[in-house]
Write a protein that holds these residues in place. Sequence first.
Motif, short mmCIF file in Angstrom:
data_model
loop_
_atom_site.label_atom_id
_atom_site.label_comp_id
_atom_site.label_asym_id
_atom_site.label_seq_id
_atom_site.Cartn_x
_atom_site.Cartn_y
_atom_site.Cartn_z
N LEU A 44 0.82 -1.22 0.00
CA LEU A 44 0.00 0.00 0.00
C LEU A 44 0.85 1.26 0.00
CD1 LEU A 44 -2.84 -0.98 2.46
CD2 LEU A 44 -3.06 -0.53 0.02
N ARG A 45 2.07 1.19 0.47
CA ARG A 45 3.00 2.33 0.53
C ARG A 45 2.37 3.50 1.29
NH1 ARG A 45 4.32 3.64 -5.19
NH2 ARG A 45 5.36 5.37 -4.19
N LEU A 46 2.05 3.25 2.55
CA LEU A 46 1.52 4.30 3.41
C LEU A 46 2.61 5.32 3.70
CD1 LEU A 46 -0.44 2.05 5.89
CD2 LEU A 46 -1.43 3.61 4.25
N ALA A 47 2.22 6.59 3.81
CA ALA A 47 3.19 7.66 4.09
C ALA A 47 3.86 7.43 5.43
CB ALA A 47 2.50 9.02 4.04
N THR A 48 3.09 7.05 6.44
CA THR A 48 3.61 6.69 7.75
C THR A 48 3.11 5.30 8.05
OG1 THR A 48 3.43 9.00 8.43
CG2 THR A 48 3.77 7.38 10.17
N ALA A 49 3.96 4.32 7.83
CA ALA A 49 3.54 2.93 7.98
C ALA A 49 3.37 2.58 9.46
CB ALA A 49 4.56 2.00 7.36
N PRO A 50 2.21 2.07 9.85
CA PRO A 50 2.00 1.67 11.24
C PRO A 50 2.73 0.36 11.52
CG PRO A 50 0.04 1.22 9.94
CD PRO A 50 1.01 1.91 9.03
N THR A 51 3.05 0.14 12.78
CA THR A 51 3.67 -1.14 13.16
C THR A 51 2.57 -2.19 13.25
OG1 THR A 51 3.47 -0.59 15.50
CG2 THR A 51 5.56 -0.06 14.43
N LEU A 52 2.94 -3.40 12.89
CA LEU A 52 1.99 -4.50 12.83
C LEU A 52 2.27 -5.48 13.95
CD1 LEU A 52 -0.22 -6.10 11.21
CD2 LEU A 52 1.67 -7.15 9.98
N SER A 53 1.23 -5.82 14.71
CA SER A 53 1.38 -6.89 15.70
C SER A 53 0.34 -7.95 15.39
CB SER A 53 1.21 -6.35 17.12
OG SER A 53 -0.11 -5.95 17.35
N VAL A 54 0.78 -9.19 15.41
CA VAL A 54 -0.07 -10.32 15.05
C VAL A 54 -0.17 -11.26 16.24
CG1 VAL A 54 -0.31 -12.30 13.51
CG2 VAL A 54 0.60 -10.16 12.62
N ARG A 55 -1.39 -11.71 16.48
CA ARG A 55 -1.63 -12.68 17.55
C ARG A 55 -2.49 -13.81 16.98
NH1 ARG A 55 -5.14 -10.69 22.20
NH2 ARG A 55 -6.63 -12.20 21.47
N ILE A 56 -2.11 -15.02 17.27
CA ILE A 56 -2.87 -16.18 16.81
C ILE A 56 -3.61 -16.75 18.02
CG2 ILE A 56 -2.74 -18.47 15.76
CD1 ILE A 56 -1.77 -16.32 13.89
N SER A 57 -4.91 -17.00 17.84
CA SER A 57 -5.69 -17.54 18.95
C SER A 57 -6.59 -18.65 18.47
CB SER A 57 -6.52 -16.43 19.61
OG SER A 57 -7.53 -15.98 18.73
N ASN A 58 -7.01 -19.48 19.40
CA ASN A 58 -7.97 -20.53 19.12
C ASN A 58 -9.33 -19.85 18.94
OD1 ASN A 58 -9.72 -22.67 19.13
ND2 ASN A 58 -8.63 -23.78 20.72
N GLY A 59 -10.16 -20.32 18.04
CA GLY A 59 -11.46 -19.70 17.77
C GLY A 59 -12.36 -19.58 18.98
N GLU A 60 -12.14 -20.43 20.01
CA GLU A 60 -13.00 -20.39 21.20
C GLU A 60 -12.55 -19.33 22.19
OE1 GLU A 60 -12.75 -24.33 22.67
OE2 GLU A 60 -13.79 -25.19 20.97
N GLN A 61 -11.29 -18.91 22.15
CA GLN A 61 -10.75 -17.92 23.09
C GLN A 61 -10.98 -16.53 22.54
OE1 GLN A 61 -6.67 -18.94 23.28
NE2 GLN A 61 -6.98 -20.75 24.54
N HIS A 62 -11.42 -15.59 23.40
CA HIS A 62 -11.61 -14.21 22.97
C HIS A 62 -10.99 -13.31 23.99
CE1 HIS A 62 -14.02 -15.04 19.48
NE2 HIS A 62 -14.77 -15.84 20.20
#
Length: 179
Positions: free
Chosen positions: A161-179
Amino acid sequence: MRITNRLLAFLLSLGLTLGAVLVLIEIVARAVGAKPIVLDWPGLHRWASGTTWGSGFVRLIGGALAIVGLLLLVAQLKPRRPHRLRLEPVDPATDAAVTRRGLARTLRNAAIEVDGIDDAHVVVGQHHVRLRAEIRDGTAPAVDSLHQAVASAAQHRLDALRLATAPTLSVRISNGEQH
């Protein structure tokens, strides 16, 4: 804030409309020689004629209105969260941006294209993007490899996308039952 502004504008317009209808009803009633219908305006007129600007009640009402006005002013002067994130211009005469919702959809689609991911939820801030991907029970490979694959796919879309100010990305993987 946009919803609050709309609600306040609606309530103000509703109050003004009801006030105008009441005044119109009282004018028509006075014109046909009837007594006041909704509002005892002659009594209000007598009270206002005998009340000074320095009385406690008038000062109390004036102070309350001033406080409400200042609160509304402060609320309007507070900077709003931008709804669009600017893109790097290809041409100096071009101004382009992507909406937060559009960016969230793009990153969600990138995440659910990864094998083993059932669903994803993305929250886009001005400087940070949080992506939570949900795995299918029993069909997903190791969580570490999924985390790497989702992070890579989402970061690739974010970089494209080439954002002017790229945000930092954080990824979390969870089981579908956990919220």
